[in-house]
Design a protein around this motif. Sequence first.
Motif, PDB file in Angstrom:
ATOM      1  N   GLY A  27      51.332  25.643  47.080  1.00 30.43           N
ATOM      2  CA  GLY A  27      51.686  25.459  48.478  1.00 30.43           C
ATOM      3  C   GLY A  27      51.434  26.644  49.396  1.00 30.43           C
ATOM      4  N   THR A  28      52.188  26.562  49.961  1.00 26.86           N
ATOM      5  CA  THR A  28      52.058  27.642  50.961  1.00 26.86           C
ATOM      6  C   THR A  28      53.405  28.265  51.302  1.00 26.86           C
ATOM      7  OG1 THR A  28      52.251  26.105  52.806  1.00 26.86           O
ATOM      8  CG2 THR A  28      50.016  26.620  52.048  1.00 26.86           C
ATOM      9  N   LEU A  29      54.388  28.060  50.569  1.00 29.35           N
ATOM     10  CA  LEU A  29      55.698  28.629  50.873  1.00 29.35           C
ATOM     11  C   LEU A  29      55.648  30.138  50.703  1.00 29.35           C
ATOM     12  CD1 LEU A  29      58.052  26.071  49.134  1.00 29.35           C
ATOM     13  CD2 LEU A  29      57.523  26.279  51.546  1.00 29.35           C
ATOM     14  N   PRO A  30      56.470  30.880  51.403  1.00 25.19           N
ATOM     15  CA  PRO A  30      56.395  32.341  51.352  1.00 25.19           C
ATOM     16  C   PRO A  30      56.808  32.876  49.991  1.00 25.19           C
ATOM     17  CG  PRO A  30      58.327  31.625  52.599  1.00 25.19           C
ATOM     18  CD  PRO A  30      57.500  30.408  52.352  1.00 25.19           C
ATOM     19  N   LEU A  31      56.060  33.870  49.521  1.00 24.47           N
ATOM     20  CA  LEU A  31      56.393  34.509  48.252  1.00 24.47           C
ATOM     21  C   LEU A  31      57.193  35.784  48.470  1.00 24.47           C
ATOM     22  CD1 LEU A  31      53.111  34.036  46.214  1.00 24.47           C
ATOM     23  CD2 LEU A  31      55.223  32.734  46.071  1.00 24.47           C
ATOM     24  N   LEU A  32      57.182  36.310  49.679  1.00 20.76           N
ATOM     25  CA  LEU A  32      57.973  37.500  49.977  1.00 20.76           C
ATOM     26  C   LEU A  32      59.440  37.132  49.951  1.00 20.76           C
ATOM     27  CD1 LEU A  32      57.769  40.475  50.779  1.00 20.76           C
ATOM     28  CD2 LEU A  32      57.849  39.750  53.170  1.00 20.76           C
ATOM     29  N   MET A  33      60.230  37.846  49.160  1.00 21.46           N
ATOM     30  CA  MET A  33      61.619  37.462  48.981  1.00 21.46           C
ATOM     31  C   MET A  33      62.488  38.057  50.073  1.00 21.46           C
ATOM     32  SD  MET A  33      61.413  35.490  46.464  1.00 21.46           S
ATOM     33  CE  MET A  33      59.709  35.061  46.212  1.00 21.46           C
ATOM     34  N   ASP A  34      63.217  39.080  49.773  1.00 17.60           N
ATOM     35  CA  ASP A  34      64.121  39.666  50.753  1.00 17.60           C
ATOM     36  C   ASP A  34      63.876  41.165  50.820  1.00 17.60           C
ATOM     37  OD1 ASP A  34      64.994  40.002  48.213  1.00 17.60           O
ATOM     38  OD2 ASP A  34      67.075  39.421  48.569  1.00 17.60           O
ATOM     39  N   GLY A  35      62.600  41.532  50.947  1.00 20.26           N
ATOM     40  CA  GLY A  35      62.252  42.925  51.133  1.00 20.26           C
ATOM     41  C   GLY A  35      61.886  43.649  49.871  1.00 20.26           C
ATOM     42  N   ASP A  36      61.905  42.991  48.710  1.00 17.84           N
ATOM     43  CA  ASP A  36      61.535  43.665  47.480  1.00 17.84           C
ATOM     44  C   ASP A  36      60.917  42.656  46.531  1.00 17.84           C
ATOM     45  OD1 ASP A  36      65.016  43.874  46.519  1.00 17.84           O
ATOM     46  OD2 ASP A  36      63.607  42.225  46.276  1.00 17.84           O
ATOM     47  N   GLU A  37      60.739  43.068  45.274  1.00 19.02           N
ATOM     48  CA  GLU A  37      60.052  42.236  44.288  1.00 19.02           C
ATOM     49  C   GLU A  37      61.026  41.575  43.321  1.00 19.02           C
ATOM     50  OE1 GLU A  37      56.834  41.401  44.279  1.00 19.02           O
ATOM     51  OE2 GLU A  37      56.818  42.425  46.206  1.00 19.02           O
ATOM     52  N   PHE A  38      62.281  41.490  43.679  1.00 19.28           N
ATOM     53  CA  PHE A  38      63.245  40.849  42.796  1.00 19.28           C
ATOM     54  C   PHE A  38      62.907  39.374  42.633  1.00 19.28           C
ATOM     55  CE2 PHE A  38      67.194  38.599  41.864  1.00 19.28           C
ATOM     56  CZ  PHE A  38      67.685  39.340  40.800  1.00 19.28           C
ATOM     57  N   ARG A  39      62.955  38.899  41.382  1.00 19.65           N
ATOM     58  CA  ARG A  39      62.728  37.492  41.094  1.00 19.65           C
ATOM     59  C   ARG A  39      63.678  37.058  39.970  1.00 19.65           C
ATOM     60  NH1 ARG A  39      59.421  38.727  44.424  1.00 19.65           N
ATOM     61  NH2 ARG A  39      57.290  37.945  44.726  1.00 19.65           N
ATOM     62  N   VAL A  40      64.054  35.795  39.976  1.00 18.82           N
ATOM     63  CA  VAL A  40      64.626  35.187  38.780  1.00 18.82           C
ATOM     64  C   VAL A  40      63.458  34.949  37.830  1.00 18.82           C
ATOM     65  CG1 VAL A  40      65.818  33.172  37.845  1.00 18.82           C
ATOM     66  CG2 VAL A  40      66.514  34.124  40.060  1.00 18.82           C
ATOM     67  N   LYS A  41      63.561  35.447  36.608  1.00 20.02           N
ATOM     68  CA  LYS A  41      62.440  35.424  35.670  1.00 20.02           C
ATOM     69  C   LYS A  41      62.543  34.309  34.636  1.00 20.02           C
ATOM     70  CE  LYS A  41      60.531  39.253  37.268  1.00 20.02           C
ATOM     71  NZ  LYS A  41      60.572  40.477  36.447  1.00 20.02           N
ATOM     72  N   ILE A  42      63.772  33.862  34.330  1.00 18.67           N
ATOM     73  CA  ILE A  42      63.997  32.855  33.287  1.00 18.67           C
ATOM     74  C   ILE A  42      64.880  31.762  33.871  1.00 18.67           C
ATOM     75  CG2 ILE A  42      64.934  32.424  30.979  1.00 18.67           C
ATOM     76  CD1 ILE A  42      64.529  35.453  30.444  1.00 18.67           C
ATOM     77  N   LEU A  43      64.497  30.515  33.652  1.00 18.89           N
ATOM     78  CA  LEU A  43      65.265  29.420  34.233  1.00 18.89           C
ATOM     79  C   LEU A  43      65.404  28.291  33.213  1.00 18.89           C
ATOM     80  CD1 LEU A  43      65.047  28.228  37.873  1.00 18.89           C
ATOM     81  CD2 LEU A  43      65.349  26.577  36.042  1.00 18.89           C
ATOM     82  N   VAL A  44      66.649  27.921  32.944  1.00 22.31           N
ATOM     83  CA  VAL A  44      66.940  26.755  32.104  1.00 22.31           C
ATOM     84  C   VAL A  44      67.188  25.594  33.053  1.00 22.31           C
ATOM     85  CG1 VAL A  44      68.419  25.769  30.322  1.00 22.31           C
ATOM     86  CG2 VAL A  44      67.924  28.232  30.315  1.00 22.31           C
TER      87      VAL A  44
END
Length: 259
Positions: A13-30
Amino acid sequence: MLFRSWSESLVPGTLPLLMDGDEFRVKILVAGAQKAGTTSLFGYFCDHPELLPPMRKESHFFDDEAIDWSAPDYSVLHRMYEPRDYKRQAFDITPIYLFWPPSLARIRDYNSTIKLILLFRDPIERAWSHWRMEYGRNAEDLPFHVAIRQGRWRLKGLAPLHTAWRVYSYVERGFYARQVRKVFDLFPQENVLLLRSNDLKRHHQATLGLIADFAGLSPFPSLSPRLDHRGAPAEHRLRVEDVGYLRQLFCDDIGRAHV
């Protein structure tokens, strides 16, 4: 074929990948399935020193229809991981994501490299446990044998995101094959791990070892087995004829699935 029987192993898509000013991500999802041991898995995850838990087990971020999904504010999700620890991998366990129609695509747009874990339970046992939960909290007043037959008409004609799907989907959530096909349409196979709830229950340490290898973690510490949400003794009993009825429904779906 995706699964042959519950006595055999699951093949993985095209949704934004920039989070909230940094590179924090949830990495594992059940992402599922509901009533398949995800609460126990959450407890195990909290005991791994390299994993960062959210403030509560189920974030319900990617199934929140109040969010503007044309420009989602991911900081709402990230605030569930305060204080933030970049040395650990953040995880989320929200079992409705597998079933809720737009959730998987939203997760993909958020983090296309996320490690996705799916935990499956015999769909008949899952439906029975789901009904017991809803009946026990007075969200359901139909007996089980009616809820899985005539009760399904309550969903007929409803919009896919109607709130009734969250409650009365005892049968629908058990059509795993169609849900898993959608997962593999969105995520590469190497980023998806399929597990059985019985393996987590009976061989928890070995199953946790598979998860650690998949997620790039060090081995889990030696942990006592967990049986969270085992439930009180049932006032109702699962009828043989209901088992046969559901077996036929689910076997038809499984028989049509191929990887």
